[in-house]
Design an enzyme around this catalytic site. Structure first.
Site, short mmCIF file in Angstrom:
data_model
loop_
_atom_site.label_atom_id
_atom_site.label_comp_id
_atom_site.label_asym_id
_atom_site.label_seq_id
_atom_site.Cartn_x
_atom_site.Cartn_y
_atom_site.Cartn_z
N SER A 176 -50.23 -47.93 -92.14
CA SER A 176 -50.30 -49.38 -92.25
C SER A 176 -50.36 -50.10 -90.92
O SER A 176 -50.96 -51.16 -90.83
CB SER A 176 -49.12 -49.89 -93.07
OG SER A 176 -47.91 -49.45 -92.53
N HIS A 204 -53.15 -48.83 -98.44
CA HIS A 204 -54.25 -49.41 -97.65
C HIS A 204 -55.59 -48.71 -97.87
O HIS A 204 -56.57 -49.05 -97.22
CB HIS A 204 -53.88 -49.40 -96.17
CG HIS A 204 -52.66 -50.21 -95.88
ND1 HIS A 204 -52.68 -51.57 -95.70
CD2 HIS A 204 -51.36 -49.85 -95.82
CE1 HIS A 204 -51.45 -52.01 -95.51
NE2 HIS A 204 -50.62 -50.98 -95.58
N LYS A 236 -52.61 -55.63 -102.22
CA LYS A 236 -53.43 -55.63 -101.01
C LYS A 236 -54.90 -55.79 -101.43
O LYS A 236 -55.29 -56.87 -101.83
CB LYS A 236 -53.11 -54.38 -100.20
CG LYS A 236 -51.71 -54.57 -99.60
CD LYS A 236 -51.07 -53.38 -98.97
CE LYS A 236 -49.70 -53.80 -98.43
NZ LYS A 236 -48.75 -52.71 -98.31
C1 LIG Z 1 -47.30 -52.64 -98.43
C2 LIG Z 1 -46.91 -51.21 -98.51
C3 LIG Z 1 -45.98 -50.76 -99.44
C4 LIG Z 1 -45.18 -51.71 -100.28
O1 LIG Z 1 -45.94 -52.24 -101.30
P1 LIG Z 1 -45.49 -53.65 -101.92
O2 LIG Z 1 -46.22 -53.71 -103.19
O3 LIG Z 1 -45.87 -54.68 -100.93
O4 LIG Z 1 -44.00 -53.55 -102.10
C5 LIG Z 1 -45.75 -49.41 -99.54
N1 LIG Z 1 -46.39 -48.54 -98.73
C6 LIG Z 1 -47.27 -48.94 -97.81
C7 LIG Z 1 -47.95 -47.92 -96.95
C8 LIG Z 1 -47.55 -50.29 -97.66
O5 LIG Z 1 -48.40 -50.69 -96.72
#
Ligand SMILES: *Cc1c(COP(=O)(O)O)cnc(C)c1O
Length: 385
Positions: A176, A204, A236
């Protein structure tokens, strides 16, 4: 009792203090932030779907059909037809027998590790894994082993050195804060040889990589035998909210029985699942969004290279610019903002000390001239090599 004010003041002195800025109006590449219009390069809305009119319309339609609240947890009376259809669509999308919705990616990760592991077991994690995977390991009670970033050989050594108990390897598919891809083919090979579970958190990668946006596993040519546990998020690239786990019938049933973050929480609004169904349809159909992203990233990387900027080796829409210390990252982020561009400074403890960075991200809705504007401003505020 500890002195909170002193600790906060220290954090401020260390340039580690975090503040929220308030957005008015919809999410997008142009935002109204504390009253200022800014060009944003920091959201994870990679495909530009968060404010898509079709999703807004479907969310409204979902509210008409299902109301707003789900009323209860999934195992009580909160599991709506909309949730169920979305789970089936996600199973189809990922090519797996079953998928299970969670309220957030954070909760999904906590639930998976807690359900599958106990204190006599072992969990292996990449050093750069997302915080939720590290917290998940702690909550599970299993012994945590961290291996070098993207270092499959180091993982293999650690796996070979542990004896008793279940073993589970967890990695981000796309990291990330760095934007690089995990060495999934090698990790999967070691896990198969050592009979360990492999969990890929593709927050991602889903929507962005692979055929129809199926994510990192599709891009690496890996299936359920290689990676039994796939976690994806919906907040995302899919532009809505929530997360899912996809895997075998037995895995999903085990999570339904045992994952505490699944059992003991209210189901998300059914209308949200309804809107996510529409989002998934768009993600699969609109290849132009992924093509556009790739073109924007290539344009940015070529321009940054000409300016001698220090980018990390990433081919994803996450293009971090390393600047070193936290104070420099904060100053550059402020200078960008003064010129109308929003890029957040990412500092320790989110990233290792000395690797503070500007985390630049792209969306399919950015225009070429906006990428050029970003490069122009970076040239202005960062002294050449
Ligand atoms: C954003 C993210 C999460 C968390 O997901 P949410 O739905 O925002 O709680 C978990 N793992 C990774 C790699 C992320 O980037």
């Amino acid at each position: 009792m500890q002195d909170l004010a002193t600790a906060l003041a220290q954090r401020q002195a260390d340039q580690l203090y975090r503040r929220r800025r308030t957005v008015d109006g919809p999410q997008g590449v142009e935002l109204t932030l504390d009253g200022q219009t800014v060009l944003s390069f920091c959201s994870n809305d990679y495909l530009g779907l968060a404010s898509d009119p079709r999703l807004v319309a479907t969310l409204k339609d979902g509210a008409e059909r299902f109301g707003v609240g789900s009323g209860a947890a999934h195992l009580i009376s909160g599991h709506s037809r909309a949730h169920h259809e979305l789970e089936e669509a996600l199973a189809d999308f990922t090519g797996r027998p079953r998928a299970l919705l969670f309220s957030t990616g954070y909760m999904a990760n906590l639930g998976i590790l807690q359900a599958l592991l106990g204190r006599h077991d072992h969990v292996f994690e990449d050093r750069y894994n997302h915080a939720s995977l590290l917290d998940a390991a702690k909550l599970s009670g299993a012994k945590l082993h961290r291996y070098g970033h993207a270092d499959a050989d180091s993982l293999a050594d650690q796996l070979a050195g542990t004896g008793q108990g279940e073993r589970l390897v967890a990695t981000d598919g796309v990291f990330s804060m760095d934007g690089d891809a995990a060495p999934l083919v090698e990790l999967a090979r070691h896990c198969r040889q050592q009979d360990a579970w492999l969990l890929v958190d593709d927050a991602h990668g889903i929507g962005v990589l692979g055929e129809q946006g199926r994510g990192s596993l599709d891009a690496a040519g890996l299936g359920i035998k290689d990676v039994p546990i796939l976690m994806g998020t919906l907040g995302k690239a899919l532009g809505t909210a929530g997360a899912f786990v996809a895997g075998s019938e037995e895995l999903i049933e085990t999570l339904i029985q045992q994952a505490r973050t699944y059992v003991y929480t209210t189901a998300t609004p059914p209308a949200l699942a309804w809107a996510t169904l529409e989002s998934l349809r768009i993600v699969r159909a609109e290849e132009w969004r992924r093509e556009k992203l790739r073109a924007l990233v290539a344009r940015f990387r070529a321009g940054a290279d000409e300016l001698g900027l220090q980018l990390l080796d990433s081919r994803t829409p996450i293009q971090p610019l390393l600047v070193g210390d936290a104070a420099t990252a904060v100053r550059l982020s402020e200078e960008l903002l003064a010129r109308g561009i929003l890029v957040t400074a990412i500092r320790p403890p989110t990233v290792p000390a000395g690797t503070a960075r500007l985390r630049i991200t792209f969306s399919a809705l950015h225009e070429e001239r906006q990428v050029d504007r970003l490069l122009e401003v970076l040239e202005e505020i960062i002294p050449g090599p």
